[in-house]
Design a protein around this motif. Sequence first.
Motif, PDB file in Angstrom:
ATOM      1  N   ARG B   8       0.840  -1.198   0.000  1.00 16.02           N
ATOM      2  CA  ARG B   8       0.000   0.000   0.000  1.00 16.02           C
ATOM      3  C   ARG B   8       0.872   1.244   0.000  1.00 16.02           C
ATOM      4  O   ARG B   8       0.663   2.182  -0.756  1.00 16.02           O
ATOM      5  CB  ARG B   8      -0.912  -0.012   1.233  1.00 16.02           C
ATOM      6  CG  ARG B   8      -2.353  -0.378   0.918  1.00 16.02           C
ATOM      7  CD  ARG B   8      -3.315   0.237   1.901  1.00 16.02           C
ATOM      8  NE  ARG B   8      -2.942   0.064   3.289  1.00 16.02           N
ATOM      9  CZ  ARG B   8      -3.221  -1.011   4.007  1.00 16.02           C
ATOM     10  NH1 ARG B   8      -3.857  -2.028   3.442  1.00 16.02           N
ATOM     11  NH2 ARG B   8      -2.871  -1.107   5.262  1.00 16.02           N
ATOM     12  N   LEU B   9       1.881   1.147   0.837  1.00 21.30           N
ATOM     13  CA  LEU B   9       2.819   2.254   0.941  1.00 21.30           C
ATOM     14  C   LEU B   9       3.456   2.520  -0.426  1.00 21.30           C
ATOM     15  O   LEU B   9       3.555   3.659  -0.885  1.00 21.30           O
ATOM     16  CB  LEU B   9       3.900   1.860   1.951  1.00 21.30           C
ATOM     17  CG  LEU B   9       4.496   2.974   2.772  1.00 21.30           C
ATOM     18  CD1 LEU B   9       3.479   3.449   3.794  1.00 21.30           C
ATOM     19  CD2 LEU B   9       5.756   2.461   3.474  1.00 21.30           C
ATOM     20  N   ALA B  10       3.850   1.425  -1.062  1.00 16.51           N
ATOM     21  CA  ALA B  10       4.508   1.544  -2.355  1.00 16.51           C
ATOM     22  C   ALA B  10       3.574   2.202  -3.364  1.00 16.51           C
ATOM     23  O   ALA B  10       3.969   3.095  -4.111  1.00 16.51           O
ATOM     24  CB  ALA B  10       4.924   0.172  -2.852  1.00 16.51           C
ATOM     25  N   MET B  11       2.334   1.768  -3.351  1.00 17.11           N
ATOM     26  CA  MET B  11       1.382   2.322  -4.304  1.00 17.11           C
ATOM     27  C   MET B  11       1.219   3.828  -4.075  1.00 17.11           C
ATOM     28  O   MET B  11       1.237   4.621  -5.016  1.00 17.11           O
ATOM     29  CB  MET B  11       0.008   1.638  -4.170  1.00 17.11           C
ATOM     30  CG  MET B  11      -0.012   0.176  -4.631  1.00 17.11           C
ATOM     31  SD  MET B  11       0.865  -0.127  -6.163  1.00 17.11           S
ATOM     32  CE  MET B  11      -0.332   0.533  -7.308  1.00 17.11           C
ATOM     33  N   ALA B  12       1.096   4.179  -2.797  1.00 16.90           N
ATOM     34  CA  ALA B  12       0.927   5.589  -2.476  1.00 16.90           C
ATOM     35  C   ALA B  12       2.125   6.377  -2.993  1.00 16.90           C
ATOM     36  O   ALA B  12       1.986   7.430  -3.626  1.00 16.90           O
ATOM     37  CB  ALA B  12       0.784   5.765  -0.966  1.00 16.90           C
ATOM     38  N   ALA B 224       8.633  -2.995  -5.772  1.00 13.14           N
ATOM     39  CA  ALA B 224       9.533  -1.863  -5.957  1.00 13.14           C
ATOM     40  C   ALA B 224       9.727  -1.140  -4.629  1.00 13.14           C
ATOM     41  O   ALA B 224       8.798  -0.984  -3.846  1.00 13.14           O
ATOM     42  CB  ALA B 224       8.962  -0.920  -7.006  1.00 13.14           C
ATOM     43  N   ASN B 225      10.956  -0.690  -4.392  1.00 12.16           N
ATOM     44  CA  ASN B 225      11.297   0.008  -3.159  1.00 12.16           C
ATOM     45  C   ASN B 225      10.854   1.468  -3.274  1.00 12.16           C
ATOM     46  O   ASN B 225      11.366   2.202  -4.116  1.00 12.16           O
ATOM     47  CB  ASN B 225      12.817  -0.092  -2.963  1.00 12.16           C
ATOM     48  CG  ASN B 225      13.323   0.728  -1.803  1.00 12.16           C
ATOM     49  OD1 ASN B 225      12.536   1.315  -1.062  1.00 12.16           O
ATOM     50  ND2 ASN B 225      14.642   0.765  -1.657  1.00 12.16           N
ATOM     51  N   PRO B 226       9.921   1.894  -2.435  1.00 10.67           N
ATOM     52  CA  PRO B 226       9.411   3.277  -2.557  1.00 10.67           C
ATOM     53  C   PRO B 226      10.487   4.310  -2.244  1.00 10.67           C
ATOM     54  O   PRO B 226      10.363   5.470  -2.637  1.00 10.67           O
ATOM     55  CB  PRO B 226       8.275   3.328  -1.529  1.00 10.67           C
ATOM     56  CG  PRO B 226       8.562   2.224  -0.574  1.00 10.67           C
ATOM     57  CD  PRO B 226       9.275   1.164  -1.345  1.00 10.67           C
ATOM     58  N   HIS B 227      11.534   3.909  -1.532  1.00 14.09           N
ATOM     59  CA  HIS B 227      12.585   4.867  -1.162  1.00 14.09           C
ATOM     60  C   HIS B 227      13.806   4.742  -2.041  1.00 14.09           C
ATOM     61  O   HIS B 227      14.877   5.195  -1.682  1.00 14.09           O
ATOM     62  CB  HIS B 227      12.978   4.656   0.311  1.00 14.09           C
ATOM     63  CG  HIS B 227      11.873   4.975   1.256  1.00 14.09           C
ATOM     64  ND1 HIS B 227      11.611   6.239   1.699  1.00 14.09           N
ATOM     65  CD2 HIS B 227      10.924   4.193   1.819  1.00 14.09           C
ATOM     66  CE1 HIS B 227      10.578   6.231   2.508  1.00 14.09           C
ATOM     67  NE2 HIS B 227      10.136   5.002   2.593  1.00 14.09           N
ATOM     68  N   TYR B 228      13.670   4.060  -3.184  1.00 15.27           N
ATOM     69  CA  TYR B 228      14.838   3.875  -4.033  1.00 15.27           C
ATOM     70  C   TYR B 228      15.344   5.231  -4.523  1.00 15.27           C
ATOM     71  O   TYR B 228      14.566   6.122  -4.841  1.00 15.27           O
ATOM     72  CB  TYR B 228      14.497   2.964  -5.214  1.00 15.27           C
ATOM     73  CG  TYR B 228      15.707   2.578  -6.009  1.00 15.27           C
ATOM     74  CD1 TYR B 228      16.774   1.932  -5.385  1.00 15.27           C
ATOM     75  CD2 TYR B 228      15.806   2.872  -7.361  1.00 15.27           C
ATOM     76  CE1 TYR B 228      17.899   1.579  -6.109  1.00 15.27           C
ATOM     77  CE2 TYR B 228      16.928   2.526  -8.082  1.00 15.27           C
ATOM     78  CZ  TYR B 228      17.979   1.876  -7.452  1.00 15.27           C
ATOM     79  OH  TYR B 228      19.103   1.541  -8.153  1.00 15.27           O
ATOM     80  N   ARG B 229      16.697   5.358  -4.558  1.00 16.75           N
ATOM     81  CA  ARG B 229      17.285   6.690  -4.752  1.00 16.75           C
ATOM     82  C   ARG B 229      17.052   7.272  -6.137  1.00 16.75           C
ATOM     83  O   ARG B 229      17.064   8.490  -6.299  1.00 16.75           O
ATOM     84  CB  ARG B 229      18.779   6.627  -4.443  1.00 16.75           C
ATOM     85  CG  ARG B 229      19.546   5.597  -5.251  1.00 16.75           C
ATOM     86  CD  ARG B 229      20.983   5.490  -4.812  1.00 16.75           C
ATOM     87  NE  ARG B 229      21.651   4.420  -5.531  1.00 16.75           N
ATOM     88  CZ  ARG B 229      21.616   3.158  -5.177  1.00 16.75           C
ATOM     89  NH1 ARG B 229      20.954   2.809  -4.101  1.00 16.75           N
ATOM     90  NH2 ARG B 229      22.247   2.230  -5.887  1.00 16.75           N
ATOM     91  N   GLU B 230      16.864   6.455  -7.169  1.00 17.07           N
ATOM     92  CA  GLU B 230      16.713   7.000  -8.506  1.00 17.07           C
ATOM     93  C   GLU B 230      15.238   7.125  -8.850  1.00 17.07           C
ATOM     94  O   GLU B 230      14.516   6.133  -8.847  1.00 17.07           O
ATOM     95  CB  GLU B 230      17.405   6.105  -9.531  1.00 17.07           C
ATOM     96  CG  GLU B 230      18.905   6.202  -9.445  1.00 17.07           C
ATOM     97  CD  GLU B 230      19.574   5.416 -10.577  1.00 17.07           C
ATOM     98  OE1 GLU B 230      19.385   5.780 -11.754  1.00 17.07           O
ATOM     99  OE2 GLU B 230      20.249   4.435 -10.268  1.00 17.07           O
ATOM    100  N   PRO B 231      14.754   8.311  -9.157  1.00 13.17           N
ATOM    101  CA  PRO B 231      13.338   8.469  -9.489  1.00 13.17           C
ATOM    102  C   PRO B 231      13.015   7.737 -10.781  1.00 13.17           C
ATOM    103  O   PRO B 231      13.835   7.634 -11.688  1.00 13.17           O
ATOM    104  CB  PRO B 231      13.178   9.984  -9.661  1.00 13.17           C
ATOM    105  CG  PRO B 231      14.556  10.492  -9.909  1.00 13.17           C
ATOM    106  CD  PRO B 231      15.512   9.577  -9.232  1.00 13.17           C
ATOM    107  N   GLY B 232      11.836   7.178 -10.856  1.00 11.28           N
ATOM    108  CA  GLY B 232      11.422   6.518 -12.089  1.00 11.28           C
ATOM    109  C   GLY B 232      11.946   5.102 -12.235  1.00 11.28           C
ATOM    110  O   GLY B 232      11.633   4.411 -13.192  1.00 11.28           O
ATOM    111  N   LYS B 233      12.760   4.660 -11.288  1.00 12.24           N
ATOM    112  CA  LYS B 233      13.271   3.292 -11.335  1.00 12.24           C
ATOM    113  C   LYS B 233      12.861   2.584 -10.053  1.00 12.24           C
ATOM    114  O   LYS B 233      12.712   3.247  -9.036  1.00 12.24           O
ATOM    115  CB  LYS B 233      14.787   3.281 -11.477  1.00 12.24           C
ATOM    116  CG  LYS B 233      15.251   3.719 -12.855  1.00 12.24           C
ATOM    117  CD  LYS B 233      16.754   3.624 -12.912  1.00 12.24           C
ATOM    118  CE  LYS B 233      17.266   4.109 -14.272  1.00 12.24           C
ATOM    119  NZ  LYS B 233      18.716   4.065 -14.366  1.00 12.24           N
TER     120      LYS B 233
END
Lengths: 296, 576, 338
Positions: B8-12, B224-233
Motif C-alpha cells: 500500500r505504501l509503495a502504491m501511495a 519496488a522500493n518506494p525509497h529507491y534513490r533514482e526516481p522513475g526506477k
Amino acid sequence: MTLLSPPRPGHTVWRRFRRHRGAVAGAAVLGFLVLAVLLGPWLWSLDPTYIDVRARSAGPSPAHPLGTDQLGRDMLARLLAGGRVSIAVGLAAMAVSLGLGTLIGVLAGFFRRLDSLLMRLTDLFLALPVIPLVLVAVMLFREPLNHSFGPQAGIFVLVVLAIGLTSWMPTARVVRGAVLELKEREFILAARGIGTPDAAIITRHVLPNVASPILVSAALGTANAILTESALSFLGLGFPPDFPTWGRLLSDATVYLQDYPGRALWPGGLICLTVLGVNYLGDGLRDAFDIRGDAR
Amino acid sequence: MNFRRIRRLAMAFLTLAGTLAAPLATADEAQRGRDGQVSILYWQAPSILNPYLSGGTKDLEAASLVLEPLARFDETGTLVPWLAESVPSVENGGVSGARDTITWVLREGLEWSDGTPVTSADVVFTWTYCIAEGGGCALREKFDGIAAIDTPDARTIVIRFDAPRPNPHVAFVGAQSPILQEAQFKDCLGPRAPTCTGANFNPIGTGPFVVTDFRPNDVVQFAANPHYREPGKPAFSEVVIKGGGDATAAARAVLETGEFDYAWNLQIDPHVLANMAAAGRGQVVSAFGTLVERVVLNQTNPDAAHGARRSTLGHPHPFLSDPAVRQALSLAIDRALLVEIGYGPAGRITCNLIPAPDIYVSQANDGCAMQDLDRARALLDGAGWTDSDGDGVRDQDGVPLSLVFQTSTNAVRQDFQALIKQWWSQIGVATELRNIDASVFFGGDPGSPDTFQKFYADAQMFAGAFDGTDPESYLSSWRCDRIPTPENQWQGSNIARYCQPAYDALVEDMREAGDIERRAELARAMNDMLVQDHVILPLVNRGRVSAHANDLGGVVLNPWDSELWNIADWHRKTAE
Amino acid sequence: MLSYALRRLLFAVPALLFIALVLFALLELAPGDPMAQLPLTIPPEVRADMRAALGIGESAHIRFGKWLWQLFAVEPMALADRALGTDMAADSQRMISWQTRGPVMDTIIQRLPQTLWVVGMAYVVGVLIALPVGVISACRQHSVFDQAGTFVTMVGYSVPPFFSGVLAIVIFSVQLGWLPSIYDTTHQVTDWHSFTVQLRQMVLPVMVLSLQTTAQLSRYTRAAMLDSLHQDYVRTARAKGLSETAVVLGHGLRNSLIPVVTVIALGLPQVFGGAIITEQIFKVNGLGQLLITAIQAGDLPMVQTITFLLAVMVVLANIAADLTYGLLDPRIRQEGRP
C-alpha cells in the motif's frame, strides 16, 4: 502323508497358463528381450562406450541402425548393454526382496510367537522412506563395495541391495497371509500330528503351497525394481551417467525429446515392454494358480 | 499482513513519485513500477537472503535486489560507484599513498527501504557482523586484514588495514559484501546470527526492490522500493524469483513457452539450447568471467600402498612427475570439441588459468588449442615410454601409463571424461574413470577418501575461479605450503601438489607489487609457469549463460557481479 | 476393541522412538557436507567456522537429545503459539535448517498446501478412476473393456514420471500452448477466475501422478473384486435369482471394499511424502522437492524431520487401517489382530 497333500497342480497350471493369451505373449516378449540382451554382444559387436565424434547425434544408418547419441556412441549397442544391466538389476533385486520377504512371511505366519515382532518390523520398514534410505545406503557403502567388487559391480550390488532391502515388505505380508490360511488346513495339521519337524513342514508342505503368491509378487517385483532403478538414475543416485541402463538412457534422452524423440522412445519403449510383459506373465500365473477361478 | 502494508505504501508512493517526476520526462518513462511484473527463474531456488550466512551464488544474486555494496563491478570488470559517491583511488586521494587506508564517502540522502537514513555506522556494523565470533560468516575473507574502520562523520568510512594492500577494493565491494542495516541486525551478532530468521529472510536494504514474501527454496516475491534513490526506477513494480526443476526446463519456460522472462544458469547441451532459441520467443546471452574447467595432474603418488602418506609430497608420482608425459596428456586433448559438445555459447577454449581480465591474460600458451596426437606420441616415444609388452599401453621400467581419472558426477563432466579417456587411449595411455557425488567430492570431509583435496587419483577435473578482478590470492593457492596434507586435515588449495620455490618467490613479489602493470606481468608469469609445466591443464573458460524474453529490455549479463546487478534498469520493451 | 486400539497406540510410542533413532543414526553416518555446494573460492577455515556455527561439531548423542526435545516439546509449543497467539516457545531454540537458517517446521508447513493440492488431488483422481475401472474389469473378466483397461493402466504404470512429465509439457505447454508447465505456489484462489487458473496449473502434474496411482489401485481393486465374486455367498446370491447389479454391488463390492479401503488408507502417507520426481518436473516445490533438495544440500535437520514425520504418518495409517479392518470384519475383532 503324501496322500493328504492336495494333488500336484503342475499339469493343470501349465494348461491354464497356456490358455491365457496375454501371459503367453508376455512370456514370449520377455524371452525375446532377455535373449536379445544376452546374445547382443555377439550379434552386434560395436563397443557401447566407443565414441565416434564425427557421427554425433546421427540418425539411423547401416552403421548405426538406431542412430548415435550426443557423443557419437552407438545407440543399439548402448541399448543392448543397458538392457543387460536393467534386467539383471530387476532380477537380482527381485531375488533379494523375494528371499527376504518369503523368509519373514513364512516365519511370521508359521510361528505365532514371532508374528507380532516380525510384522512390526515389516511396518517399520514400510514406514522408512525409501529414497533417503537408498541415498544414505549409496553414500555409506559405495566406497567399500567399489573396493571389493570394482566400480561397476560395486554400484550394481549397491543398487540391487538398496532396492531389494526396501521392497520385501509386501511379499512378506502376502506370504504370511497365505501361510496363516494354510496352517489350519488338514494336511499340515496331519503332518504336525505325526511329529514332522517344523523345518520339514515348511520346506515340504508350506513353501510349495505358497508358491503362487510368491511367483506373482516375483513378477511384479522385477517390474518394480526396473522402474525404481530408472527413478534412481534420474535423481542421480543410481548408476553414474557413463554407465548405460535403460533408465539412465531414458532420463538422459528426455532432454532431447523434441530434437531426437527416437533416442527416448527406444529405451522408454523397452522398459514399457518389459514391465508389460512381466505384468501379463504375473497375471497369467495368478489365474493359472487360482483354483476357484477355473471352476467358473 | 506486513507485505500488504508495504505494498500500500509503495502504491501511495508511486502515485506521488509519478506526479513529481512528470515534468522531467514523458509520463511513460518516468513512473516507477510502470511495467508490472517480471518473472525470473532460478532453477536452484534461493534458500536465504542474507549473503553473509550463505555464500552460495543463488542466494547472493537474489539478495542483490535488496542489499547493495559501496561499489560493484560492471560487465567489463570495471569498478563503478554504487552506494558510494566515487571509487576511491590513489589518484583521487581516497586511497593513501602507502595503500594502508581507504576512504569511502556515501552518496547524499541515501535511505533504507524503511525510510531511515543510511549512515557510516551501518557500514561499520556490517564488518562487525561478519567478523563476530561464532557467527559462521561465509564471506569473512572479504574483511581480511582490516585493523579498524573509522567514521569521522555520518557519510565517511575510513578503513585501516594492518598492512599495505595493493588491492584495497575488497570489503563492501560487489554482491558478496553488501551493507546490512544495523537497526535490523544488531541483535543477530555471533552465535545469534542463525536465529534471526525474520531478518535473514527479509533484509532491509537500499536496492530497487523490497522482499514481500520469501519461501525458502521455492519462491521470492519483491515489490519496488518506494525509497529507491533514482526516481522513475525500477520500471517493474514486482519481481518473482521462482526456483525448482532443472536447467532444461528453465530454458524451455523462457524460450519456448514464454511463461518466464528470465532464466539463470542454463548449462545444458548447447545444441538443445540453440534449438529452443530458434522458437523466437527469447534469446540466449552469455558472458565470461574467470571460471576455468581444468584437469589437474597429481604430482604425488596416490597409491594406496603408501597408506596415510598417499598423495603427499614424500612420494613423487611414478609417471606424472615426467614433464613429457604431462605435456603429451595435454596435447592429446581437443579443447575445441569439448567446448562444442559441452558448453557451446557458454564456453570458450582457454590455455590459461587466468582467462580474464584482459590485462592478466597471457598470450604465451595459445598453442594448446590444437590437438596434436602425433606430437604427443613422439614426446612419449622420446621420453622412453613405449608399449614394450604389446598390451596397447605404454610403459617404462615396468611402470605402465595407466591412470585413474576422477571428477564429480555431472552429465557434462562424464561426457568430457569419456572423450578424454578415448584420446588418451589413442596415445597409449590407459584410463580408468571414476565419478563421485558432488556433495562428497567438494565436501571437504577429512574422513572421506573421495574429496578432491585428498586426490586419491592420478588426474581429476573440476572448475575454479577467483572473486573480483584481482588474481593475487588465487595465484597464491599454488604455493608449496598450501598443499593439502594429513597435518592440515587436507584443507589446502594446492590440489595439484605443485611445489616450486621459483613460483613461491613470484607470489611474494606480487604481494608487494603495487603497480598494476607490474602485478599483471607477475600474474602472467605465474600463470605461464603452472600451465607450461602442464601440472594443470586448462580446458574451457566457462561463462555465464542465461536467457531472457525478447520483450525484456535492459539486461546486461555481468560475469563479475550478480547477474541481476542492474535490475533497476530492466524494463518491458514496447512492441515496435 | 478399545483395549486393542489403546495397546496399538501405546506400542507405537517405542516404535516411533526406535524409528527416530534409526533415522538419526543412518543419516548421521552418511558422508556429505552442507558446505559442499558453496563456491570453491570460500576458503576451508571459513567453512570450518560455518560448520561450527551450525553446531555440526557437537557429538551425535547430544544433538540427538536436542533434536528429540525440539521435535516433541519446542515445535508443538511453537505450533500452539502460532495458532493461539501465545509465546511459550519464544525463548527456546527451534529446529533450524542448515540451508535456510530458518525453522524447519515453518518451511514444512509452508509446503503443505501445494503438496495437498497436487499430490492429494492426484490421489483422489486416481482412486475415483481406479475403483470403477477395477470393478467393471472384474465383472466383465476377459472382456474387451477388461483387456483394454489392463493394458492402458499397465502402460501408464510402466512409463517413468520423469518421461511422461516432460512429454506432457512438450505436448501441452510447448506445442499446443494450452497449459502452464510451471506451478505457481503463490497463487491464491479467491474467485472463480483464480480457481480456473489453479485448475489449469494442476492439470499436468495431477495427470502424470494419477497415472501411477490409477494403475496400481485398479489392478488391486480388480483382484479383490474377482476374489469376492468367486466366493460361495456370491454364488448363493446369484442362485437366489438376485439381479447382477445387486449381486455385484451388494455382495461383491461390499466385501472387496475392505482390503481396497485398507490399501487406500495405507497409501495416504505417501501423499504427504510428496512426489519427488513429478514435483521437480513441474516445479510444484512441495514436500518431495523439499526433501530431495535437503538431501542434496546435506541439510540433516530438515531430512531427519521430514523423514520422521513421514514415518509417523505411516505408523498412524497402519494403525488406522488395522482398526477399520477390525470394525469392518467381526472375525478379526475376536482374534485381536488380522
